[in-house]
Design a protein around this motif. Structure first.
Motif, short mmCIF file in Angstrom:
data_model
loop_
_atom_site.label_atom_id
_atom_site.label_comp_id
_atom_site.label_asym_id
_atom_site.label_seq_id
_atom_site.Cartn_x
_atom_site.Cartn_y
_atom_site.Cartn_z
N UNK A 122 51.26 -44.62 -69.07
CA UNK A 122 52.17 -43.67 -69.70
C UNK A 122 51.35 -42.57 -70.36
N UNK A 123 51.84 -41.35 -70.26
CA UNK A 123 51.16 -40.20 -70.87
C UNK A 123 51.85 -39.85 -72.18
N UNK A 124 51.07 -39.79 -73.27
CA UNK A 124 51.65 -39.51 -74.58
C UNK A 124 50.63 -38.80 -75.46
N UNK A 125 51.13 -38.24 -76.57
CA UNK A 125 50.25 -37.51 -77.50
C UNK A 125 49.50 -38.45 -78.44
N UNK A 126 50.02 -39.67 -78.61
CA UNK A 126 49.38 -40.64 -79.51
C UNK A 126 49.80 -42.04 -79.08
N UNK A 127 49.16 -43.05 -79.71
CA UNK A 127 49.49 -44.44 -79.41
C UNK A 127 50.92 -44.75 -79.81
N UNK A 128 51.34 -44.25 -80.98
CA UNK A 128 52.72 -44.47 -81.45
C UNK A 128 53.73 -43.82 -80.51
N UNK A 129 53.38 -42.60 -80.01
CA UNK A 129 54.25 -41.90 -79.07
C UNK A 129 54.39 -42.71 -77.78
N UNK A 130 53.29 -43.31 -77.33
CA UNK A 130 53.32 -44.13 -76.11
C UNK A 130 54.24 -45.34 -76.31
N UNK A 131 54.15 -45.97 -77.48
CA UNK A 131 55.00 -47.13 -77.76
C UNK A 131 56.47 -46.74 -77.82
N UNK A 132 56.75 -45.55 -78.40
CA UNK A 132 58.13 -45.07 -78.47
C UNK A 132 58.70 -44.82 -77.07
N UNK A 133 57.84 -44.25 -76.20
CA UNK A 133 58.29 -44.01 -74.82
C UNK A 133 58.61 -45.32 -74.11
N UNK A 134 57.76 -46.33 -74.30
CA UNK A 134 57.98 -47.62 -73.66
C UNK A 134 59.25 -48.27 -74.21
N UNK A 135 59.47 -48.14 -75.51
CA UNK A 135 60.67 -48.68 -76.12
C UNK A 135 61.92 -48.00 -75.55
N UNK A 136 61.80 -46.67 -75.31
CA UNK A 136 62.91 -45.92 -74.72
C UNK A 136 63.20 -46.36 -73.30
N UNK A 137 62.18 -46.88 -72.59
CA UNK A 137 62.35 -47.35 -71.22
C UNK A 137 62.80 -48.82 -71.17
N UNK A 138 62.99 -49.43 -72.36
CA UNK A 138 63.43 -50.83 -72.41
C UNK A 138 62.31 -51.81 -72.18
N UNK A 160 46.38 -40.50 -71.42
CA UNK A 160 46.95 -41.56 -70.57
C UNK A 160 46.65 -42.91 -71.21
N UNK A 161 47.69 -43.73 -71.38
CA UNK A 161 47.56 -45.07 -71.94
C UNK A 161 47.99 -46.09 -70.89
N UNK A 162 47.27 -47.21 -70.83
CA UNK A 162 47.68 -48.32 -69.97
C UNK A 162 48.43 -49.32 -70.85
N UNK A 163 49.41 -49.97 -70.25
CA UNK A 163 50.21 -50.92 -71.05
C UNK A 163 50.55 -52.14 -70.22
N UNK A 164 50.85 -53.19 -70.94
CA UNK A 164 51.44 -54.39 -70.33
C UNK A 164 52.52 -54.86 -71.30
N UNK A 165 53.61 -55.38 -70.77
CA UNK A 165 54.72 -55.81 -71.62
C UNK A 165 55.81 -56.46 -70.79
N UNK A 166 56.97 -56.60 -71.43
CA UNK A 166 58.10 -57.24 -70.76
C UNK A 166 59.36 -56.41 -70.93
N UNK A 167 60.21 -56.45 -69.91
CA UNK A 167 61.51 -55.78 -69.99
C UNK A 167 62.48 -56.67 -70.76
N UNK A 168 63.67 -56.14 -71.00
CA UNK A 168 64.68 -56.92 -71.73
C UNK A 168 65.12 -58.16 -70.94
N UNK A 169 64.91 -58.10 -69.62
CA UNK A 169 65.27 -59.25 -68.78
C UNK A 169 64.14 -60.27 -68.69
N UNK A 170 63.01 -59.97 -69.36
CA UNK A 170 61.87 -60.89 -69.37
C UNK A 170 60.88 -60.68 -68.25
N UNK A 171 61.07 -59.61 -67.48
CA UNK A 171 60.17 -59.32 -66.36
C UNK A 171 58.88 -58.68 -66.87
N UNK A 172 57.73 -59.17 -66.39
CA UNK A 172 56.43 -58.62 -66.80
C UNK A 172 56.25 -57.24 -66.19
#
Length: 407
Positions: free
Chosen positions: A21-37, A4-16
């Motif tokens: 997210x649950x992932x096998x690695x840190x890179x996998x977690x980032x890919x999942x977040x990228x897929x969610x926009x 389980x990874x915790x994240x903070x970021x912004x959507x494409x609309x600029x919303x915080x």
């Protein structure tokens, strides 16, 4: 293992955005977040603390998975996108079963991250077994996911029915023996000592008690004095049997013994045949290669003897032989089963023939359960009558003896 990874970021609309997210690695977690926009600004592994939410399994029963599968198949068949189906089901399931709903949510996130549905399911082996994930993979590859999910639901419902039949056959004698054990223990520890004291006071310890009475009193004294030895010994024996069963040799020997048991062995064999044919037929009809299907069937057989026979058959098939020939040589499967499989292979309708065999043996299991119950009822009554009758008669013998002496 998924983390389980915790994240903070912004959507494409600029919303915080913040979350997990649950992932096998840190890179996998980032890919999942990228897929969610979501463009992550910070992603890190969730700090581990005290967790009082103990999970002793996948959090989902067979019935939960069947309902999920049927609803999912209906939604896919209606043309809804996969992600939307998972999102709707995750929200609905979470109201009834939070753990299962969480697992569906993690599967949705994994699919959004670029994984196939089958690969996302494989990250939750406690919920979705190899049979389920392999059939889903075949359905995705062939574009028949809704059809495959429907077959899975039917297969699981029939497997649940078979399991319930076996349990009903096991529960009745276990319940009767349990009640008998409690009744005999209460008699020995609380009732017999009262009679023993009464006999001792009446005879003054000079008159010898009848042999049956003395046996019962001695047994009662032993149980009162060494109850902890009996309890500890029974627990130790149970743990030793469990530990031995976990070893390859122990499991094989005990499974051989189970198949050789009178009446019960026949029931176990018929249930194993029904499970084998139903599962293999479902896998083949769903497009899973037969060699891969046999591995899955062997792992889920539940009996080491049957598992070895299936794996031996797989080795022979990989060398170019038919399915029926090595199964017939194993001696585990009835000749009628192997002959019907041979006919199915010759006509090119093996999956249909396996389903027919499974239907036949489901009925055979019904008959075997009824026969077992009909046989056990009088046997249990006789057992209880003999044991409790012996204790009662043993306690009344001194009273009859005293009455005749007074007369």
């Amino acid at each position: 293992m998924p983390t389980v990874y915790t994240y903070s970021g912004k959507t494409k609309q600029g919303e915080a955005k913040k979350g997990e997210v649950t992932a096998n690695s840190l890179d996998d977690a980032k890919r999942q977040l990228d897929g969610q926009g979501i463009t992550p600004t910070n992603v890190q592994e969730k700090a581990k603390g005290f967790n009082f939410d103990f999970d002793f399994g996948g959090g989902a029963t067979d019935k939960d998975i069947v309902i999920f599968t049927r609803q999912f198949a209906t939604m896919i068949n209606s043309g809804l996108p996969l992600i939307q189906c998972l999102d709707i089901l995750a929200s609905a399931i979470s109201l009834e079963n939070k753990k299962f709903g969480k697992a569906i949510g993690e599967i949705k996130a994994s699919v959004e991250g670029g994984n196939t549905f089958a690969d996302a399911l494989k990250k939750h082996p406690k919920v979705f077994d190899e049979l389920y994930t392999n059939m889903v993979a075949a359905g995705e590859a062939g574009g028949l996911l809704d059809t495959i999910l429907g077959r899975l639901a039917v297969h699981m419902e029939k497997a649940m029915k078979l399991k319930a039949q076996i349990k009903s056959a096991m529960v009745y004698p276990a319940a009767i023996l349990g009640v008998a054990g409690i009744v005999i223990t209460v008699l020995m520890i609380f009732v017999i000592p009262i009679f023993a004291k009464m006999f001792s006071e009446l005879s003054g310890g000079k008159t010898a008690l009848p042999t049956p009475t003395q046996i019962v009193i001695d047994t009662s004294n032993f149980m009162q004095s060494y109850w902890y030895v009996l309890g500890g010994g029974a627990y130790g024996l149970l743990q030793a049997i469990k530990a031995y069963y976990k070893t390859p040799k122990g499991r094989l020997q005990m499974d051989i013994l189970a198949l050789k048991m009178p009446v019960m062995g026949d029931l176990i064999r018929k249930a194993s045949v029904a499970k084998f044919t139903r599962t293999l037929g479902t896998l083949i009809s769903s497009g899973v290669p037969i060699l891969e299907g046999l591995i899955i069937v062997a792992k889920t057989s539940g009996n080491k003897v049957v598992e070895n026979a299936i794996m031996s058959a797989r080795s022979s098939i990989s060398e170019g032989k038919t399915v029926a020939e090595p199964l017939a040589k194993s001696g585990v499967f009835p000749s009628m089963v192997t002959q019907m499989i041979a006919v199915g292979e010759a006509t090119g309708a093996l999956d249909a023939m396996l389903s027919k065999i499974a239907d036949f043996y489901d009925d055979e299991v019904d008959t075997a359960v009824e026969a077992l119950t009909a046989l056990l009822e009088p046997m249990m009554m006789v057992f209880l009558g003999v044991v409790i009758g012996f204790i009662v008669i043993a306690m009344y013998l001194p009273i009859f003896k005293m009455a005749s002496a007074i007369g």
